[in-house]
Scaffold this motif. Structure first.
Motif, PDB file in Angstrom:
ATOM      1  N   VAL A 121       0.858  -1.191   0.000  1.00  0.00           N
ATOM      2  CA  VAL A 121       0.000   0.000   0.000  1.00  0.00           C
ATOM      3  C   VAL A 121       0.889   1.233   0.000  1.00  0.00           C
ATOM      4  CG1 VAL A 121      -1.747   1.325   1.270  1.00  0.00           C
ATOM      5  CG2 VAL A 121      -1.878  -1.185   1.204  1.00  0.00           C
ATOM      6  N   ARG A 122       0.724   2.086  -0.989  1.00  0.00           N
ATOM      7  CA  ARG A 122       1.559   3.286  -1.108  1.00  0.00           C
ATOM      8  C   ARG A 122       0.901   4.543  -0.576  1.00  0.00           C
ATOM      9  NH1 ARG A 122       6.208   2.763  -3.940  1.00  0.00           N
ATOM     10  NH2 ARG A 122       6.657   4.642  -2.764  1.00  0.00           N
ATOM     11  N   GLU A 123      -0.418   4.530  -0.488  1.00  0.00           N
ATOM     12  CA  GLU A 123      -1.112   5.711   0.025  1.00  0.00           C
ATOM     13  C   GLU A 123      -2.477   5.289   0.535  1.00  0.00           C
ATOM     14  OE1 GLU A 123      -2.680   8.385  -3.231  1.00  0.00           O
ATOM     15  OE2 GLU A 123      -1.295   7.212  -4.447  1.00  0.00           O
ATOM     16  N   ALA A 124      -2.961   6.004   1.552  1.00  0.00           N
ATOM     17  CA  ALA A 124      -4.312   5.764   2.062  1.00  0.00           C
ATOM     18  C   ALA A 124      -4.942   7.113   2.371  1.00  0.00           C
ATOM     19  CB  ALA A 124      -4.273   4.893   3.309  1.00  0.00           C
ATOM     20  N   HIS A 125      -6.235   7.199   2.138  1.00  0.00           N
ATOM     21  CA  HIS A 125      -6.946   8.460   2.326  1.00  0.00           C
ATOM     22  C   HIS A 125      -8.227   8.185   3.087  1.00  0.00           C
ATOM     23  CE1 HIS A 125      -4.266  10.190  -0.718  1.00  0.00           C
ATOM     24  NE2 HIS A 125      -4.384   9.005  -1.289  1.00  0.00           N
TER      25      HIS A 125
END
Lengths: 254, 254
Positions: free
Chosen positions: A42-46
């Motif tokens: 996972v490279r980004e989470a929002h």
């Protein structure tokens, strides 16, 4: 950022209840671990509110940057469940009743079926169903976006059912070495070790457990030999500085 | 999105350990609750890796959209602590040793001061220190961006020390009413009630506690009279549908 050659994931947690602090998200930790093991870090989470314009903009940005996108939340029967309609808008496709989803819901609810429950069969055109073995209302996939439930137990069941459809890279391996050294005691040596192992991601995390204060170094890479070399070097560093290394991570989540 | 007239907050959680699932974030729930009570609802949160280009881009995007920005993580003495340098880059200002921070660190560490620890005094030019009552290494504020520690105990102490400097709007009030009704049983009526109270944000959250399955409706607004009216209407709805309403939220975090 452009799409990397190794597969990557982006996670979008949808729900006002997370942003208000009412609910602690449990879905990102689960997805992060499972996807890492599958070779899709996972490279980004929002974390975003239940607002159509924000959902549309976030989904469209993340699906460009990441190989796979996972959303959680907002696919129930109530007025605040706007994820499916927003995803249709993001993809610019009609939002229509899905016959298979409708049949599944009718069979599950029997005499309790009603207008609100049937609304859970309204999906973006050409969406592929993601089965919900817990409570029938399906998730779905459209393009590289996987739309999952917000309730952790249901989200996990949905994800576990589709993980075999994802093309992962080599699994990201991790190994921890900890000791009762403070970060500032080891930082300079650790910096040198990181420079010697540029493809191993070395994270340094302080911990405090009662009176026991220390640092845990977590190494992450897809190469098992490099990982062992790097972490053995870390263990030696602790020993040379007068600390006893341990192969445990005192703060790791279970 | 443009800045709203009521103050808003954006939270940026910086750290590979959250994206790998190694660490469960505890900072967003704390900040979300505290900021809501202070009349500064969190409108967006992002979890990003320890990568300069991502930190720069995210900080610059969020500080345009939100009245206040809070980052957590990446301000320690090790090689993976790159938040302060990245924030300097985001603001286009020099990254320099801050004399007051240096003096604080020297006093705190005494003979244990070293190059790595002194690096925690390197901050963006013109940053204002945010005191760290736990372990001396300061956070800082630059523009509308507040840079806090990642360790929850330290983050909380830093935040509690600066909350009085934030200009909040009216506090966001919340009230919960729950019952052992399933979401699909009440969704249609609830939709009508939401339409009657457009300025009250009504969230519907299913819960399952052992054999007890139900739904909790959480209302949120700054207007106490409207909140009571809306939630009393929700309680009446449950009663009319044959369920006994309760003023508790079975799934609320403590």
């Amino acid at each position: 950022m452009t799409k990397a050659t190794s597969p990557t994931a982006g996670v979008i947690i949808i729900g006002n209840e997370i942003l208000s602090g009412r609910t602690k998200d449990e879905n990102l930790p689960y997805l992060a671990k499972a996807l890492c093991e599958h070779g899709i870090p996972v490279r980004e989470a929002h974390i975003i509110p239940d607002l159509e314009e924000v959902i549309v903009a976030t989904v469209n940005a993340v699906r460009e940057r990441c190989t796979y996108v996972f959303t959680t939340g907002g696919i129930g029967p109530t007025h605040d469940d706007i994820t499916a309609a927003s995803i249709a808008k993001a993809f610019g496709v009609p939002f229509i009743r899905h016959p298979e989803a409708a049949a599944t819901l009718e069979a599950y609810y029997g005499d309790d079926i009603n207008t609100a429950r049937m609304r859970m069969a309204d999906l973006p055109q050409d969406a592929t169903l993601i089965p919900n073995p817990v409570s029938a209302a399906p998730g779905f996939r459209i393009g590289n976006v996987h739309v999952l439930a917000g309730v952790p137990r249901i989200m996990q069941a949905m994800f576990d059912g589709i993980v075999h459809t994802l093309t992962g890279g080599p699994p990201v391996l991790s190994r921890a070495v900890s000791a009762t050294a403070r970060e500032g005691d080891i930082a300079e040596t650790l910096r040198t070790i990181q420079a010697s192992y540029p493809s191993v991601d070395l994270g340094s995390y302080p911990f405090g457990l009662g009176n026991r204060i220390g640092t845990c170094i977590v190494g992450r890479t897809t190469d098992p030999t490099l990982l062992d070399d790097a972490m053995n070097t870390i263990a030696e560093m602790f020993q040379e500085l007068g600390f006893t290394p341990s192969d445990t991570d005192p703060m790791a989540t279970r």
